[in-house]
Write a protein that holds these residues in place. Structure first.
Motif, PDB file in Angstrom:
ATOM      1  N   SER A 314      -4.431   3.077 -26.673  1.00  0.00           N
ATOM      2  CA  SER A 314      -4.921   4.438 -26.853  1.00  0.00           C
ATOM      3  C   SER A 314      -3.902   5.238 -27.650  1.00  0.00           C
ATOM      4  N   VAL A 315      -4.383   6.285 -28.291  1.00  0.00           N
ATOM      5  CA  VAL A 315      -3.539   7.150 -29.110  1.00  0.00           C
ATOM      6  C   VAL A 315      -3.732   8.595 -28.653  1.00  0.00           C
ATOM      7  N   ALA A 316      -2.653   9.309 -28.446  1.00  0.00           N
ATOM      8  CA  ALA A 316      -2.737  10.713 -28.060  1.00  0.00           C
ATOM      9  C   ALA A 316      -2.846  11.588 -29.301  1.00  0.00           C
ATOM     10  N   VAL A 317      -3.806  12.500 -29.288  1.00  0.00           N
ATOM     11  CA  VAL A 317      -3.911  13.510 -30.341  1.00  0.00           C
ATOM     12  C   VAL A 317      -3.825  14.877 -29.671  1.00  0.00           C
ATOM     13  N   THR A 318      -3.186  15.808 -30.324  1.00  0.00           N
ATOM     14  CA  THR A 318      -3.026  17.143 -29.750  1.00  0.00           C
ATOM     15  C   THR A 318      -3.372  18.209 -30.777  1.00  0.00           C
ATOM     16  N   GLY A 319      -3.775  19.361 -30.278  1.00  0.00           N
ATOM     17  CA  GLY A 319      -4.077  20.492 -31.140  1.00  0.00           C
ATOM     18  C   GLY A 319      -3.112  21.626 -30.881  1.00  0.00           C
ATOM     19  N   PRO A 320      -2.975  22.551 -31.808  1.00  0.00           N
ATOM     20  CA  PRO A 320      -2.108  23.714 -31.607  1.00  0.00           C
ATOM     21  C   PRO A 320      -2.754  24.706 -30.662  1.00  0.00           C
ATOM     22  N   GLY A 321      -1.980  25.687 -30.235  1.00  0.00           N
ATOM     23  CA  GLY A 321      -2.527  26.751 -29.398  1.00  0.00           C
ATOM     24  C   GLY A 321      -3.477  27.624 -30.192  1.00  0.00           C
ATOM     25  N   ASN A 322      -4.309  28.375 -29.508  1.00  0.00           N
ATOM     26  CA  ASN A 322      -5.248  29.266 -30.192  1.00  0.00           C
ATOM     27  C   ASN A 322      -4.495  30.221 -31.107  1.00  0.00           C
ATOM     28  N   PRO A 323      -4.893  30.333 -32.363  1.00  0.00           N
ATOM     29  CA  PRO A 323      -4.139  31.134 -33.330  1.00  0.00           C
ATOM     30  C   PRO A 323      -4.230  32.640 -33.087  1.00  0.00           C
ATOM     31  N   ASP A 324      -5.325  33.080 -32.494  1.00  0.00           N
ATOM     32  CA  ASP A 324      -5.532  34.511 -32.288  1.00  0.00           C
ATOM     33  C   ASP A 324      -5.803  34.781 -30.807  1.00  0.00           C
ATOM     34  N   PRO A 325      -5.564  36.006 -30.357  1.00  0.00           N
ATOM     35  CA  PRO A 325      -5.903  36.343 -28.968  1.00  0.00           C
ATOM     36  C   PRO A 325      -7.385  36.112 -28.707  1.00  0.00           C
ATOM     37  N   LEU A 326      -7.713  35.742 -27.477  1.00  0.00           N
ATOM     38  CA  LEU A 326      -9.096  35.486 -27.089  1.00  0.00           C
ATOM     39  C   LEU A 326      -9.574  36.600 -26.168  1.00  0.00           C
ATOM     40  N   LYS A 327     -10.801  37.028 -26.383  1.00  0.00           N
ATOM     41  CA  LYS A 327     -11.392  38.082 -25.572  1.00  0.00           C
ATOM     42  C   LYS A 327     -12.355  37.493 -24.542  1.00  0.00           C
ATOM     43  N   THR A 328     -12.392  38.100 -23.393  1.00  0.00           N
ATOM     44  CA  THR A 328     -13.266  37.634 -22.323  1.00  0.00           C
ATOM     45  C   THR A 328     -14.711  37.541 -22.790  1.00  0.00           C
ATOM     46  N   GLY A 329     -15.349  36.400 -22.515  1.00  0.00           N
ATOM     47  CA  GLY A 329     -16.754  36.224 -22.834  1.00  0.00           C
ATOM     48  C   GLY A 329     -17.054  35.815 -24.252  1.00  0.00           C
ATOM     49  N   LYS A 330     -16.040  35.770 -25.127  1.00  0.00           N
ATOM     50  CA  LYS A 330     -16.265  35.389 -26.519  1.00  0.00           C
ATOM     51  C   LYS A 330     -16.134  33.869 -26.680  1.00  0.00           C
ATOM     52  N   PRO A 331     -16.952  33.259 -27.579  1.00  0.00           N
ATOM     53  CA  PRO A 331     -16.881  31.810 -27.782  1.00  0.00           C
ATOM     54  C   PRO A 331     -15.499  31.373 -28.265  1.00  0.00           C
ATOM     55  N   VAL A 332     -15.109  30.198 -27.811  1.00  0.00           N
ATOM     56  CA  VAL A 332     -13.809  29.640 -28.169  1.00  0.00           C
ATOM     57  C   VAL A 332     -14.017  28.329 -28.925  1.00  0.00           C
ATOM     58  N   ASP A 333     -13.399  28.192 -30.082  1.00  0.00           N
ATOM     59  CA  ASP A 333     -13.400  26.941 -30.823  1.00  0.00           C
ATOM     60  C   ASP A 333     -12.083  26.218 -30.564  1.00  0.00           C
TER      61      ASP A 333
END
Length: 461
Positions: A314-333
């Motif tokens: 298996s190979v581990a892949v990772t992503g960076p942290g969310n680039p912008d602040p997130l607001k409650t109830g808003k969709p997250v990519d």
């Protein structure tokens, strides 16, 4: 009626009495934790006697809250604020709003909640015995994000104090209350905790495959070699360097405090760099609604990509942290996740999505939510690989990271145990299923974080 007019009086010598009552506390909605039942002990202080027209002060001292601060986060100094309600009876009816300052010493994990004294003022408008009975209260924690734990009585509560009100000329019926509105939702710095990620830098190469690390590939038994996905070309011969994968549907079963199950489309793409491959993994857009306001960098995904066919591991892949602040109830990519695959065997090797892990870092503490693959999953990509020294094992179990559950799922079995991405995360759930992100005996004004309510991951991208 809200009072507040007139001079605040201590009328006659104050009386104080301790009252205990069974209490149910509801953790913040974002925590996903179950209600907690405990005993609240309150001491009310109020004048023994006063006259109609007087405005008196009532003090609520929480001798013991219904639960401890869970074993999740240490609460910083002056981050906890209580508010509450006292029921009026006898010579007055209604509610007296109580409020305490945001003052507290540091409160370590798994220790008693220490709440400031709450105060409220009451204008007396009718003669007779006026009873004061402690009722519901709220605990607001302002950092790392503002959260509220709401506590209500689960039994009939006895009055904690009685004021004998003598006729002073006032005849208006019904007690009046003062003490401010419920301030449970105030915040004073809810974004200070998120800026950093969980300590590990993004592993593996970027699009170009990065450097040959080799160390992330492990030899877990895949339990099957379903290449179901389309063959994307040969990675070992010819001049091609880019190998797009096929979008495949994946069902994930998440451990608490995550959702019970989520679904997403996942694509594994590869770019050849020498003998290795830089992997880029994409998930659907709008995978969930943000359960709270989160600062930039607070949420970070990772995944295990299971190697099958000629090669194993298996190979581990990772992503960076969310680039912008997130607001409650808003969709997250979720951002794209990258890593490096170094083949350990020659032949047709498949790459299949495995365990997804979402890490949220708040106030220096990390909340880890592992989601293992449920049921059969088709391979997203097939590569014509050539064995490289130090690459994946090519067969047999090894002690490397990330095999086990993820590999079983990729082969069509049920994911079980293990299978965490190699990000250093441990499934101790800095939140046990309140386990909120939080201990099950939680009264935390909610410095906990989990993903509820989650939306099922949408198809897309």
């Amino acid at each position: 009626m809200i009072g507040g007019a007139g001079m605040l009086l201590a009328a006659s010598p104050a009386q104080a009495a301790d009252i205990s009552y069974k209490t149910e506390c509801i953790p913040p909605a974002i925590s996903g934790l179950p209600p907690v039942e405990g005993t609240t002990q309150v001491q009310l202080t109020a004048p023994a006697q006063a006259k109609v027209g007087d405005t008196v002060e009532v003090v609520w001292k929480t001798v013991a809250a219904a639960s401890k601060n869970p074993d999740v986060l240490d609460l910083s100094k002056d981050t906890v604020q209580p508010t509450g309600t006292i029921k009026l009876g006898g010579a007055a009816t209604g509610d007296l709003k109580m409020e305490g300052p945001r003052q507290n010493p540091p409160i370590p994990k798994n220790s008693a909640m220490l709440l400031s004294d709450m105060k409220g003022s009451l204008k007396l408008e009718k003669a007779g015995d006026l009873t004061l009975t402690p009722d519901a209260y709220n605990i607001n924690v302002s950092k790392p994000i503002s959260t509220d734990t709401k506590c209500t009585p689960k039994e009939t509560v006895k009055p904690g104090a009685t004021i004998k009100v003598t006729d002073g000329g006032g005849t208006t019926a019904g007690g009046t209350t003062d003490g401010g509105t419920d301030a449970g939702g105030t915040t004073d710095g809810g974004t200070d905790a998120g800026g950093t990620t969980d300590g590990g830098t993004d592993t593996g190469g970027t699009d170009a495959g990065g450097t040959d690390t080799g160390g992330t590939a492990t030899g877990g038994d895949t339990g099957g070699t379903d290449a179901g996905g389309a063959t994307a070309g040969s990675g070992g011969t010819g001049g091609a360097t880019d190998f797009p994968g096929k979008e495949v549907a994946v069902n994930f079963a998440c451990k608490s405090p995550g959702p019970a199950s989520i679904e997403s489309k996942v694509t594994v793409n590869a770019k050849k760099n020498g003998g290795s491959y830089g992997l880029t993994v994409k998930t659907a857009k709008g995978v969930m609604d943000s359960p709270a306001d989160l600062p930039a960098g607070a949420l970070k995904p990772s995944m295990q990509i299971v190697i099958g066919g000629a090669d194993k591991g298996s190979v581990a892949v990772t992503g960076p942290g969310n680039p912008d602040p997130l607001k409650t109830g808003k969709p997250v990519d979720l951002p794209d996740m990258t890593g490096t695959y170094k083949p350990g065997a020659s032949g047709k090797s498949t790459l299949t999505p495995g365990t997804l892990t979402i890490d949220v870092t708040l106030g220096g503490s990390k909340i880890n939510i592992p989601c293992t693959v449920k049921g059969a999953v088709k391979a997203s990509l097939e590569l014509d690989t050539t064995a490289q020294q130090g690459g994946a094992s090519g067969g047999g179990d090894t002690s490397g990271s990330g095999s086990g559950g993820a590999a079983a799922a990729a082969g069509g079995g049920t994911a079980s145990g293990g299978g965490l991405a190699a990000t250093g995360a441990e499934d101790n759930g800095a939140l046990r299923a309140l386990g909120l992100v939080a201990g099950t005996a939680i009264l935390l004004g909610g410095a906990v974080f989990t993903f509820t309510p989650w939306r099922r991951l949408r198809s897309g991208r």
